[in-house]
Design a protein around this motif. Structure first.
Motif, PDB file in Angstrom:
ATOM      1  N   ILE A   1       1.877  12.587  -8.896  1.00 42.76           N
ATOM      2  CA  ILE A   1       1.268  13.894  -8.625  1.00 42.76           C
ATOM      3  C   ILE A   1       2.324  14.989  -8.660  1.00 42.76           C
ATOM      4  O   ILE A   1       2.139  16.042  -9.265  1.00 42.76           O
ATOM      5  CB  ILE A   1       0.529  13.873  -7.263  1.00 42.76           C
ATOM      6  N   GLN A   2       3.460  14.723  -8.015  1.00 39.49           N
ATOM      7  CA  GLN A   2       4.514  15.733  -8.023  1.00 39.49           C
ATOM      8  C   GLN A   2       4.983  16.026  -9.435  1.00 39.49           C
ATOM      9  O   GLN A   2       5.203  17.175  -9.803  1.00 39.49           O
ATOM     10  CB  GLN A   2       5.692  15.237  -7.188  1.00 39.49           C
TER      11      GLN A   2
ATOM     12  N   MET B   1       8.791  13.253   2.046  1.00 40.65           N
ATOM     13  CA  MET B   1       7.440  13.775   2.156  1.00 40.65           C
ATOM     14  C   MET B   1       7.353  15.190   2.739  1.00 40.65           C
ATOM     15  O   MET B   1       6.632  16.032   2.194  1.00 40.65           O
ATOM     16  CB  MET B   1       6.640  12.788   3.013  1.00 40.65           C
TER      17      MET B   1
ATOM     18  N   ASP C   1       1.055   4.161  -2.732  1.00 39.95           N
ATOM     19  CA  ASP C   1       0.949   5.569  -2.356  1.00 39.95           C
ATOM     20  C   ASP C   1       2.138   6.360  -2.870  1.00 39.95           C
ATOM     21  O   ASP C   1       1.986   7.474  -3.380  1.00 39.95           O
ATOM     22  CB  ASP C   1       0.944   5.697  -0.833  1.00 39.95           C
ATOM     23  N   ALA C   2       3.329   5.809  -2.699  1.00 39.01           N
ATOM     24  CA  ALA C   2       4.544   6.532  -3.091  1.00 39.01           C
ATOM     25  C   ALA C   2       4.564   6.737  -4.597  1.00 39.01           C
ATOM     26  O   ALA C   2       4.941   7.816  -5.078  1.00 39.01           O
ATOM     27  CB  ALA C   2       5.783   5.761  -2.635  1.00 39.01           C
TER      28      ALA C   2
ATOM     29  N   GLU D   1       1.951   6.958  -6.567  1.00 32.67           N
ATOM     30  CA  GLU D   1       0.960   7.981  -6.900  1.00 32.67           C
ATOM     31  C   GLU D   1       1.446   9.373  -6.504  1.00 32.67           C
ATOM     32  O   GLU D   1       1.212  10.343  -7.214  1.00 32.67           O
ATOM     33  CB  GLU D   1      -0.347   7.695  -6.173  1.00 32.67           C
ATOM     34  N   ALA D   2       2.113   9.459  -5.355  1.00 32.75           N
ATOM     35  CA  ALA D   2       2.603  10.755  -4.890  1.00 32.75           C
ATOM     36  C   ALA D   2       3.628  11.298  -5.883  1.00 32.75           C
ATOM     37  O   ALA D   2       3.627  12.487  -6.226  1.00 32.75           O
ATOM     38  CB  ALA D   2       3.218  10.624  -3.500  1.00 32.75           C
TER      39      ALA D   2
ATOM     40  N   VAL E   1       9.530  11.007  -3.592  1.00 29.43           N
ATOM     41  CA  VAL E   1       9.133  12.379  -3.865  1.00 29.43           C
ATOM     42  C   VAL E   1      10.284  13.315  -3.540  1.00 29.43           C
ATOM     43  O   VAL E   1      11.280  12.900  -2.962  1.00 29.43           O
ATOM     44  CB  VAL E   1       7.865  12.777  -3.071  1.00 29.43           C
TER      45      VAL E   1
ATOM     46  N   SER F   1       3.296  15.878 -12.002  1.00 32.58           N
ATOM     47  CA  SER F   1       2.275  16.667 -12.711  1.00 32.58           C
ATOM     48  C   SER F   1       2.305  18.137 -12.307  1.00 32.58           C
ATOM     49  O   SER F   1       1.683  18.966 -12.959  1.00 32.58           O
ATOM     50  CB  SER F   1       0.891  16.079 -12.452  1.00 32.58           C
TER      51      SER F   1
ATOM     52  N   MET G   1       0.833  -1.192   0.000  1.00 30.56           N
ATOM     53  CA  MET G   1       0.000   0.000   0.000  1.00 30.56           C
ATOM     54  C   MET G   1       0.876   1.253   0.000  1.00 30.56           C
ATOM     55  O   MET G   1       0.610   2.217  -0.713  1.00 30.56           O
ATOM     56  CB  MET G   1      -0.915  -0.006   1.213  1.00 30.56           C
ATOM     57  N   GLU G   2       1.927   1.220   0.803  1.00 31.20           N
ATOM     58  CA  GLU G   2       2.848   2.358   0.854  1.00 31.20           C
ATOM     59  C   GLU G   2       3.496   2.606  -0.491  1.00 31.20           C
ATOM     60  O   GLU G   2       3.658   3.746  -0.904  1.00 31.20           O
ATOM     61  CB  GLU G   2       3.956   2.075   1.858  1.00 31.20           C
TER      62      GLU G   2
END
Lengths: 391, 391
Positions: free
Chosen positions: B163-164, B217, B156-157, B159-160, B190, B166, B152-153
């Protein structure tokens, strides 16, 4: 010592390999020393539980070979079981390999439940002893690395949460004629929820609430971006629907598929108590009128960050003395109990109706208390509550 | 199946406990079955390596008790060692407890290096077998939970990071007379680095680079916030020093102790090639003149987010045909090799001097290639490079 330095120290230990032999019989200890020396290990010997503890506290070992029976009582294993508990209190990872001539199911299970990593019977099989020690030492090296990584992550997560907290109002502004109270509760370390209260002047205040789709770090990054965008473009002159259009058009440029944002923004004229608002796909805030009726603030348009050049509408409503307004994210209304039932918006209305006389702070606490009593679980989603009470 | 459903399934298995007995001797298998039944375990029996693999592929077990020797050859253990490797390929966590009557140091060590979790000699001690199985099953339940958490982490990482990404320009704008090329390399998932290129018009372009103190983060949250703030306030009319003052005053309101930001922002007039810039504590960009000399763009003031109401200066410089301008973060200049030496700014100058004729893209690649060849390590800090080439 830094994390890196301690990791390097651990790796060096694994290469040299020093085993503490916890054993009261000199001949047994000597036999083990010779066996381990042949396999490339260094050894030290401690012949009583007190000396074992002392050795572990004073220096690093790669593993302990641990007799369960010492001088006091040579068959029950109690001294050894106590020792396991004490050593685990000092070091959660250090491999503890129990050795005993008196094995029963209960004793073996008990020793391992207390934290022993493995169990060897006397007389031992040399192959087994060496293989198990090597395996346990490898596992411990991995576990210590993983621990260091988790410590760093936890440190990062704490800092990230502190940063997010700093993006929210540290103190809600004092506003004549209005009481405001808010809670912001991340489900994980960081949150996709956002709220803000901006006092433009003594006569005009803006407030907003938002929920970025998802949770955790991805949602938090967009929350941080949204906060800056709202703060940059929220001015006393910009009408709520214009603000939503502006923020939407900017967020649409950062193209992240599926990461929409629900958002509610309102400006309250303090003299007239007229509230102009725009609801961009957010759970409709609940306006509880002083005479007991409820209204929902729904005017606006779809969620943000999905439809470029979206045009938004806005609603106007008149607040009266003793009215209460609740803004919330779905982490509140969709909190679930063990049976899987949702708290639901109906219950929010009921709690508000049952506590009409309360101020903003007390009403907000009462709402949250009801949610917590209903769900009895940690919240599974980020939750935010903002209560306005007209005085 | 969702993560939660699979976790519940795992927990239920642990409660019932089903052990696969991989053993070609019926009498041995039956003895184990009775022992395990008495301890509350269910069992299944597979009498050849092929049937063991088939059973594991078809359903879930809590552990395997694994003989090393089957029909083909009853002492070398090779069949069993092969089987361990195959089972580990199917399931990395399933507890594999090896049983053999032919133990040698080599075989035991080999089995455990291949992924066996423990090692039992025949004839076995009942207490040991039960204790070890319970311990290994507990450890496997923990490991599967931890695995689900890590998955899951990681999700998440990823996806993060997306996003960054983008938040940065997806394509650098085409600008007449100028070539621009950039790299953005997070040290972890990130990054605290940020760059942007904003084309105000056919005659005016702004560009910036920034580095938030720290990594991971916490730094990424502030990077996301900075991006929105810069995009909101960077207009063709706002001079670089005014932009720095504005951004600084906003960041100072989000009080996060110690999280300062270095920032460089410039506006280039394309007709006159006049560059007005403000350097807020960032590594001075390197301007390599077409005739070979170097200049550093240092005018500005201190870092952002530290000093409220800070006043900034700005510098002006004239770019000429074939000039090259390099903006970079300290992840580039401070990249270290195994000996701990830094790449250093001097080497940046040398690479630029050695490759004067290259365009923006090739020069940027050449610089990064040199950094990578020097350090031969993953970068320990976020690194960003932005190269402008005047045509």
């Amino acid at each position: 010592m830094t994390d890196t330095a301690s990791q390097i120290a651990i790796l060096n230990q694994a290469a040299t390999g020093c085993i503490l032999i916890a054993e009261d019989q000199p001949d047994v200890s000597e036999a083990l020393r010779l066996l381990l020396k042949g396999a490339g290990f260094k050894t030290e010997w401690a012949n009583s539980p007190a000396r074992v503890v002392q050795a572990i506290e004073q220096r690093s070992f790669d593993a302990v070979l641990l007799d369960l029976n010492y001088a006091r009582d040579t068959t029950s294993g109690e001294e050894g079981l106590d020792l396991i508990t004490r050593l685990r209190g000092i070091d959660a990872i250090l491999p503890l390999v129990v050795m005993t001539a008196w094995s029963t199911v209960d004793l073996a299970v008990h020793a391992m439940r207390l934290g022993a990593n493995d169990f060897i019977e006397k007389p031992w099989n040399n192959a087994r002893v060496i293989a198990l020690l090597r395996k346990q030492i490898d596992l411990a090296v991995d576990a210590r690395k993983e621990n260091a990584r988790l410590r760093m992550e936890r440190f990062d997560a704490d800092e990230a949460r502190e940063i997010q907290r700093s993006l929210l109002p540290t103190e809600l502004p004092q506003i004549p004629g209005i009481e405001i109270s808010a809670d912001w509760l991340p489900a994980r370390g960081v949150s996709g929820d956002y709220f803000d209260v901006i006092k433009f002047s003594e006569t005009r205040v803006a407030f907003c609430i938002a929920d970025v789709a998802g949770k955790g770090m991805p949602a938090a990054l967009l929350m941080s971006n949204l906060q800056a965008t709202v703060r940059a473009f929220a001015t006393p002159e910009r009408a709520p629907r214009e603000l939503c259009e502006k923020v939407n058009s900017i967020l649409c440029k950062n193209q992240v598929a599926g990461r929409f944002i629900t958002f509610f923004y309102g400006i309250l004229e303090l003299k007239t108590k007229s509230l102009v608002y725009c609801n961009a796909g957010h759970n409709a805030p609940i306006l509880h009128r002083h005479h007991g009726s409820f209204a929902r603030l729904e005017e606006g348009g779809p969620v943000l960050a999905e439809f470029p050049e979206q045009v938004y509408e806005q609603g106007v409503t008149q607040l009266g003395a003793d009215d209460r307004l609740l803004l919330f994210t779905d982490g509140v209304s969709e909190a679930r109990n063990a049976a899987g039932d949702e708290f639901g918006e109906q219950r929010l209305l009921e709690v508000m109706a049952a506590h009409r006389g309360l101020g903003a702070l007390e009403l907000r606490r009462k709402l949250l208390q009801n949610v917590h009593e209903f769900s009895e679980l940690p919240l599974h989603d980020d939750a935010t509550l903002l209560v306005l009470a007209v005085l």
